[in-house]
Design an enzyme around this catalytic site. Structure first.
Site, PDB file in Angstrom:
ATOM      1  CD  GLU A 147      -0.146  -1.412   3.122  1.00 32.07           C
ATOM      2  OE1 GLU A 147      -0.133  -1.551   4.359  1.00 32.07           O
ATOM      3  OE2 GLU A 147      -0.064  -2.363   2.337  1.00 32.07           O
ATOM      4  CE  LYS A 187      23.445 -10.085   4.588  1.00 29.18           C
ATOM      5  NZ  LYS A 187      24.208  -9.896   3.328  1.00 29.18           N
ATOM      6  CD  GLN A 190      24.508  -5.723   4.306  1.00 26.79           C
ATOM      7  OE1 GLN A 190      24.621  -6.392   3.274  1.00 26.79           O
ATOM      8  NE2 GLN A 190      25.202  -5.991   5.398  1.00 26.79           N
ATOM      9  CE  LYS A 221      28.754  -6.672   7.009  1.00 27.40           C
ATOM     10  NZ  LYS A 221      28.702  -7.793   7.996  1.00 27.40           N
ATOM     11  CB  CYS A 378     -13.049  16.332  26.519  1.00 26.16           C
ATOM     12  SG  CYS A 378     -14.313  16.175  25.235  1.00 26.16           S
ATOM     13  N   GLY A 380     -13.723  14.347  30.997  1.00 24.21           N
ATOM     14  CA  GLY A 380     -13.327  14.571  32.386  1.00 24.21           C
ATOM     15  C   GLY A 380     -14.033  15.758  33.001  1.00 24.21           C
ATOM     16  CG  HIS A 504      -9.437  17.371  23.627  1.00 26.77           C
ATOM     17  ND1 HIS A 504      -9.249  16.180  24.301  1.00 26.77           N
ATOM     18  CD2 HIS A 504     -10.690  17.323  23.128  1.00 26.77           C
ATOM     19  CE1 HIS A 504     -10.334  15.441  24.199  1.00 26.77           C
ATOM     20  NE2 HIS A 504     -11.232  16.113  23.497  1.00 26.77           N
ATOM     21  CD  GLU A 506      -5.852  16.550  25.495  1.00 21.46           C
ATOM     22  OE1 GLU A 506      -6.641  15.656  25.110  1.00 21.46           O
ATOM     23  OE2 GLU A 506      -6.213  17.514  26.202  1.00 21.46           O
TER      24      GLU A 506
END
Length: 534
Positions: A147, A187, A190, A221, A378, A380, A504, A506
């Protein structure tokens, strides 16, 4: 205009979003204007209807866009404000392409991934970076996922269109430690880079997630097999105490210097004192408090990601370490309130549905009656109103859920605009809205102003019919929307610090600029702890 694309390989959850955010912070410290965006390969149009158990929190922007939680990292690490132009999913891409086909915009041509889908993606890259020096775009998922191929093809074309001097690719990869062999293995990295190069993209910088130091030999490497200069092999070990150490860690690896040299950006001196101060306060705080977060998605860290981070920011503002105690609201219902003892503050975050509501109400009552600082966000705020209605106002209609259809006049009612349900359901109140603060309130004292803009995501609200009754009983309305009259903030007057907000906060807090209410909450918790200890 310069463009940086961050991809990932081997496994998911390597920290591409944090790497992008930390790089953005470093470039801002160099004086560049930066914006970061996220492209997700999943077919959902946005994360708004996705379960927090699967996807973590939904992060809301000022313009109402419901986005991936990584955009929260971007806004916390950088100063810019993001918009819906900075969040794109495969679902949005195909939705836009099909809409154009239905309108006839393609003039009857066969609509294909190349060029129509890839052109749509490239348009969003150009749009997302308008007005800044550097645009950083994180590509979700893992290189090789089916996707994600249209996005990577679009990036290949984008570099061809703009020239290699204007486009840089950073590839995050895993360098695992095999305990039985006692060594790190290159690996997987890589193979991941080989897959990327098959698509036509050569990474310029490797950011290697590892639990152990990468030796000079190992860098050589990786350089040889991945066709990347050894100095561009960047070690990225887990930070010790906080994700906010990451800008300093990557600065130690000269990641920003590599980007500046590769894109021929004008060299400016680096100033890291802001992040050094943040890390100092996190690692060696002068004080300590315990904050209980009472929710129903407690077992999943990412479900309340912004809340947890904002609590930490509040601690930074007070030079205070914060121990976050996660409390399952359903456990409170089953086993009682013993888990709440010994806390210096209690926070109830947002959420949907009635599961765990009674446990949250128990937490609110404990905080109110024991004079423990309380902060409701909210839902809360809504459960705080229900608790006050039941136990102080003695209202018969104090519903026990967000909206109980059997209650005729609930104190928390569905918003009027949400009652006009269409075939697609309610619209939900999303994005930034105004709020006027009441002088003399805790909120006014915290913000230092009477006018604020905060982000919303809800369908229910305080029932204004009860406003006078609540105020007479001692519940102060600390803030309202000036246009709609929606109650935004409630506060218990006879309490050291009890604040519930409908919005909100936060989503607008940063470690370098903690949100005023989170800073005030931690300050109140610290003050209460000192009083109890005296």
């Amino acid at each position: 205009m310069k463009y940086i694309f961050v991809t990932g390989g081997v496994v998911s959850s390597l920290g591409k979003g944090l790497t992008a955010g930390a790089l953005g912070a470093l470039l801002e410290m160099r004086g560049f204007s930066v914006r970061i965006q996220k492209f997700d390969p999943y077919l959902n149009v946005d994360p708004g209807t996705m379960s927090p158990f699967q996807h973590g929190e939904v992060y809301v922007l000022d313009d109402g866009a419901e986005t991936d939680l990584d955009l929260g990292h971007y806004e916390r690490f950088t100063s810019g404000s993001l918009s819906r132009a900075n969040s794109l999913t495969s679902g949005k891409v195909y939705e836009a392409v099909i809409a154009k086909e239905r309108r006839g915009d393609y003039l009857g041509k066969t609509v294909q991934v190349i060029p129509h889908v890839t052109n749509e993606i490239k348009e969003r890259i150009h749009k997302g970076g308008e007005g800044v020096d550097v645009l950083i775009t994180e590509i979700g998922g893992t290189t090789g996922d089916i996707e994600g191929l249209p996005f990577l093809e679009a990036l290949r074309q984008f570099q061809l269109d703009l020239g290699r001097e204007n486009v840089l690719f950073i590839h995050c990869t895993l360098v695992p430690y095999i305990k039985a062999a006692g060594e790190l293995k290159t690996k997987p990295s890589q193979q991941s880079v080989a897959k990327l190069r098959e698509i036509g993209i050569q990474p310029d910088i490797l950011v290697c997630r590892t639990e152990h130091p990468i030796t000079a030999e190992m860098r050589q490497k990786l350089s040889l097999y991945c066709n990347v200069p050894a100095k561009a092999v960047v070690e990225c070990r887990d930070v010790e105490d906080s994700i906010y150490e990451l800008p300093l860690a990557l600065a130690g690896e000269n990641l920003d210097e590599l980007v500046i040299q590769r894109l021929s950006l004008p060299a400016k001196p680096r100033d890291l004192h802001i992040w050094e101060d943040v890390v100092r306060k996190l690692k060696h705080p002068s004080h300590q408090v315990r904050i209980g977060v009472v929710g129903k998605y407690i077992e999943l860290q990412d479900a309340y990601k912004s809340v947890y981070e904002s609590i930490i920011h509040g601690g930074i503002a007070n030079d205070c370490g914060v121990e976050i105690v996660r409390i399952d609201s359903e456990d409170l219902e089953k086993h009682g309130i013993n888990q709440l003892q010994g806390l210096d503050g209690i926070l109830v975050p947002g959420g949907f549905g009635d599961r765990g509501i009674e446990g949250k109400i128990m937490a609110v009552r404990y905080a109110r009656e024991n004079r423990i600082p309380y902060y409701g966000l909210c839902l809360g705020m809504q459960v705080a109103v229900i608790e006050f209605a039941r136990h102080v106002c003695s209202l018969a209609d104090a519903n026990s859920t967000e909206f109980d259809p059997n209650t005729k006049n609930p104190v928390i009612d569905i918003m009027e605009e949400q009652k006009k349900v269409t075939e697609k359901g309610g619209t939900m109140r999303l994005g930034a809205y105004e709020c006027l603060l009441q002088p003399g309130s805790h909120a006014f004292a915290a913000y230092g102003t009477d006018h604020i803009m905060e982000r919303h995501r809800h369908r229910f609200e305080f029932n204004g019919k009860y406003r006078e009754q609540f105020e007479k009983a001692g519940l102060r309305i600390g803030g309202t929307n000036p246009k709609t009259g929606l109650v935004e903030i409630v506060e218990v007057i006879d309490h050291p610090w009890f604040v519930g907000v409908q919005y909100h906060p936060e989503f607008k807090s940063k470690p370098t600029k903690p949100h005023p209410l989170f800073a005030a909450f931690i300050k109140a918790a610290l003050k209460g702890k000192k009083i109890r200890a005296a």
